[in-house]
Design an enzyme around this catalytic site. Sequence first.
Site, short mmCIF file in Angstrom:
data_model
loop_
_atom_site.label_atom_id
_atom_site.label_comp_id
_atom_site.label_asym_id
_atom_site.label_seq_id
_atom_site.Cartn_x
_atom_site.Cartn_y
_atom_site.Cartn_z
N GLY A 192 0.76 -1.25 0.00
CA GLY A 192 0.00 0.00 0.00
C GLY A 192 0.78 1.29 0.00
O GLY A 192 0.30 2.30 -0.50
N GLU B 70 4.10 4.08 5.96
CA GLU B 70 2.90 3.24 5.86
C GLU B 70 1.79 4.01 5.15
O GLU B 70 1.75 5.24 5.23
CB GLU B 70 2.47 2.83 7.28
CG GLU B 70 1.22 1.99 7.38
CD GLU B 70 1.34 0.61 6.78
OE1 GLU B 70 1.46 0.51 5.54
OE2 GLU B 70 1.27 -0.38 7.52
N ASP C 91 -4.59 1.71 10.93
CA ASP C 91 -6.00 1.46 11.19
C ASP C 91 -6.17 1.00 12.64
O ASP C 91 -6.29 1.81 13.54
CB ASP C 91 -6.47 0.40 10.18
CG ASP C 91 -7.97 0.22 10.13
OD1 ASP C 91 -8.65 0.49 11.13
OD2 ASP C 91 -8.47 -0.22 9.08
N PHE D 74 -13.82 2.32 4.92
CA PHE D 74 -12.90 1.61 4.05
C PHE D 74 -12.54 2.51 2.87
O PHE D 74 -13.42 2.96 2.13
CB PHE D 74 -13.51 0.29 3.57
CG PHE D 74 -12.53 -0.57 2.83
CD1 PHE D 74 -11.48 -1.18 3.49
CD2 PHE D 74 -12.64 -0.75 1.47
CE1 PHE D 74 -10.56 -1.96 2.82
CE2 PHE D 74 -11.72 -1.54 0.78
CZ PHE D 74 -10.68 -2.15 1.46
N ASP E 200 -5.93 -0.55 -1.55
CA ASP E 200 -6.65 -1.41 -2.47
C ASP E 200 -7.92 -2.02 -1.90
O ASP E 200 -8.15 -2.02 -0.69
CB ASP E 200 -5.74 -2.54 -2.93
CG ASP E 200 -5.53 -3.59 -1.86
OD1 ASP E 200 -5.78 -4.79 -2.13
OD2 ASP E 200 -5.11 -3.24 -0.74
#
Length: 189
Positions: A47, A102, A106, A155, A162
């Site tokens: 990511g 990063e 989360d 989300f 992704d």
Amino acid sequence: MSVPAWRRSIEVLIDSAALQARIAALGAQITADYAGRAICVVGVLKGSFVFLADLIRHIDVPVQIEFIGISSYGDATKSSGIVQITRDLQHSIVDRDVLLVEDIVDSGLSMAYLLNNFATRRPRSLKVCTLLEKPANAQVKVPLDYVGFQIADRFVVGYGLDASGFCRNLPYIGLFSADADAASFTGGV
């Protein structure tokens, strides 16, 4: 110009201009904080690769790049909490100033795992830069030195993030519709 069908289920949360402005500011802050010292920038795959590429162009100190691959999501939209290293560093970080980059923090579980793992590798210093942070979803409090944006517990996709491997190529951060699935991107293939 019409919006391609696969993008219609994605609402823009943070546009490209806002991303680039914030990344430039983060790069300037990192440059000032390291004041000419060489740093090893470690991108967390997959990511962070888009964010990392733009970020390092705004860091004006000597930079070496490393990558580490981890997985805690699989194809899910929530972290499993079980972290697996899928690709390890190629070089030692002993006695080096390390900046861990990063895409999103989360639950904090993956970052806590990485920080503990990296501490055993004896870097001179270890800081964290994340593009996105979801403070409402934190299960573990981790130190974040540089944060691009704080977002709600939704989300998100795009700019490297992704949904089942898709949407990383979007030039913005978007909210992923609960109605969308991988078939939306593959045409059902």
